[in-house]
Scaffold this motif. Structure first.
Motif, PDB file in Angstrom:
ATOM      1  N   LEU A 183      -2.186   0.428  -4.635  1.00 48.39           N
ATOM      2  CA  LEU A 183      -2.527  -1.065  -3.988  1.00 48.39           C
ATOM      3  C   LEU A 183      -1.805  -2.058  -4.946  1.00 48.39           C
ATOM      4  O   LEU A 183      -2.401  -2.082  -6.046  1.00 48.39           O
ATOM      5  CB  LEU A 183      -4.201  -1.347  -3.795  1.00 48.39           C
ATOM      6  CG  LEU A 183      -4.190  -2.560  -2.906  1.00 48.39           C
ATOM      7  CD1 LEU A 183      -3.664  -2.283  -1.427  1.00 48.39           C
ATOM      8  CD2 LEU A 183      -5.915  -2.809  -2.827  1.00 48.39           C
ATOM      9  N   ASP A 184      -0.681  -2.471  -4.335  1.00 49.76           N
ATOM     10  CA  ASP A 184       0.138  -3.491  -5.375  1.00 49.76           C
ATOM     11  C   ASP A 184       0.449  -2.696  -6.383  1.00 49.76           C
ATOM     12  O   ASP A 184       0.100  -3.395  -7.480  1.00 49.76           O
ATOM     13  CB  ASP A 184      -0.618  -4.743  -5.564  1.00 49.76           C
ATOM     14  CG  ASP A 184      -0.660  -5.560  -4.218  1.00 49.76           C
ATOM     15  OD1 ASP A 184      -0.140  -5.445  -3.445  1.00 49.76           O
ATOM     16  OD2 ASP A 184      -1.802  -6.265  -4.237  1.00 49.76           O
ATOM     17  N   LEU A 191       0.902  -1.197   0.006  1.00 51.33           N
ATOM     18  CA  LEU A 191      -0.158  -0.115  -0.034  1.00 51.33           C
ATOM     19  C   LEU A 191       1.003   1.145   0.136  1.00 51.33           C
ATOM     20  O   LEU A 191       1.796   1.339   0.775  1.00 51.33           O
ATOM     21  CB  LEU A 191      -0.790  -0.040   1.308  1.00 51.33           C
ATOM     22  CG  LEU A 191      -2.177   0.836   1.170  1.00 51.33           C
ATOM     23  CD1 LEU A 191      -2.983   0.542   0.324  1.00 51.33           C
ATOM     24  CD2 LEU A 191      -2.595   0.524   2.636  1.00 51.33           C
ATOM     25  N   ILE A 233      -8.503  -3.634   2.957  1.00 54.07           N
ATOM     26  CA  ILE A 233      -8.171  -2.688   4.278  1.00 54.07           C
ATOM     27  C   ILE A 233      -9.043  -2.806   5.233  1.00 54.07           C
ATOM     28  O   ILE A 233     -10.159  -2.169   5.102  1.00 54.07           O
ATOM     29  CB  ILE A 233      -7.714  -1.478   3.591  1.00 54.07           C
ATOM     30  CG1 ILE A 233      -6.752  -1.517   2.375  1.00 54.07           C
ATOM     31  CG2 ILE A 233      -7.251  -0.442   4.796  1.00 54.07           C
ATOM     32  CD1 ILE A 233      -6.564  -0.262   1.670  1.00 54.07           C
ATOM     33  N   ALA A 250     -11.159  -4.485  -0.496  1.00 52.41           N
ATOM     34  CA  ALA A 250      -9.918  -4.404  -1.304  1.00 52.41           C
ATOM     35  C   ALA A 250      -8.904  -4.978  -0.151  1.00 52.41           C
ATOM     36  O   ALA A 250      -7.828  -5.306  -0.673  1.00 52.41           O
ATOM     37  CB  ALA A 250      -9.389  -2.878  -1.564  1.00 52.41           C
TER      38      ALA A 250
END
Ligand SMILES: Nc1ncnc2c1ncn2[C@@H]1O[C@H](COP(=O)(O)OP(=O)(O)OP(=O)(O)O)[C@@H](O)[C@H]1O
Length: 261
Positions: free
Chosen positions: A60-61, A2, A78, A76
């Motif tokens: 994210l990634d 992240l 989180i 996602a």
């Protein structure tokens, strides 16, 4: 996994977060520290899908994401543990852990809730983050606050969250409760989650944290590891903005790659 890049959030014309850059890795605890109004809650809001950023990127990634809702952030991976937890206080510990995903047995139309399986799942989920000795049948409102947080953390880990965001309770916790939460947070780290821990307590931060993100007026005033600071340094930094400025200057001299932060 992240990453925040140049992330800016404005409330009106005032930036609550101003070009914040940080990478939050799995298996690491990043403690976010800063005075009141430094932007900590705003950071939590963005990560949890309550607020959208105005500029910069949340990756994210490596893929830029923008969460339209808290549900989207959860989907996602989180998970955010709020100060007043969104658990059903009158229901049992196992009901809270399994809420929405209760195990069943038997085939339709005789399908029934498998209470034994739910209890066992709950005990195992808690054990996975190092919490033992909780009666899965007791109502959540009878748990001490530290255990309630631990339950929320166990739930996040159990449902496969990849990042865990914790906003420290404003109410003071006892040492025993801090210990419980600390244990659960370390358990989540051991399971490979990227943990973001907002705290006002530098000693606690140093005890559990791998990395320390210091915010001042919405900007990153320090991005330090355990090798950079000891617990006393962190306490001093929290106590005085001047010292923070001096440290930032010194670190920027030593590490020009830090740039203008
Ligand atoms: N909804 C809002 N509308 C306008 N300004 C806001 C709003 N929320 C926060 N701010 C401002 O944005 C800045 C950052 O606030 P934020 O709540 O993120 O800080 P914080 O570090 O979490 O503070 P605290 O430790 O007091 O919770 C502050 O100047 C605050 O006054």
């Amino acid at each position: 996994m992240l990453e925040l890049r140049g992330l800016t959030v404005r409330h009106g014309s005032v930036p609550a977060l101003d070009r914040v850059g940080v990478t939050l890795e799995g298996g690491r605890i990043t403690c976010v520290l800063g005075e009141n109004g430094s932007g900590k809650s705003t950071l939590v809001s963005v990560l949890s899908g309550l607020r959208r950023h105005d500029e910069g990127e949340l990756l994210l990634d490596g893929v830029p994401v923008r969460f339209p809702s808290p549900r989207a952030a959860r989907a996602a991976g989180i998970a955010t543990v709020w100060q007043d937890l969104a658990v059903a206080p009158l229901l049992s510990v196992w009901r809270n852990l399994c809420l929405g995903a209760e195990p069943t047995r038997g085939a339709w139309p005789l399908r029934r809730l498998d209470v034994d399986a739910a209890r066992e799942t709950t005990v195992r989920a808690l054990e996975r983050i190092g919490v033992t000795g909780v009666d899965p049948d007791q109502p959540v409102n009878s748990l001490r606050p530290g255990l309630r947080q631990s339950l929320a953390i166990a739930r996040a880990v159990h449902y496969g969250a990849r990042a865990l965001v914790l906003d420290e309770p404003t109410e003071p916790m006892t040492i025993a409760q801090h210990t419980l939460v600390g244990q659960a947070v370390l358990g989540a780290r051991a399971q490979g989650l990227a943990v973001v821990l907002v705290t006002h307590n530098p000693r606690y931060a140093h005890l559990v944290g791998d990395r320390f993100l210091l915010l001042a007026r919405g900007q990153v005033a320090g991005d330090l590891t355990r090798a950079d600071v000891d617990s006393d340094d962190l306490t001093r930094l929290m106590a005085g903005g001047e010292e923070l400025t001096a440290l930032t200057t010194r670190l920027q001299e030593l590490h020009p790659e830090l740039g203008d932060r």
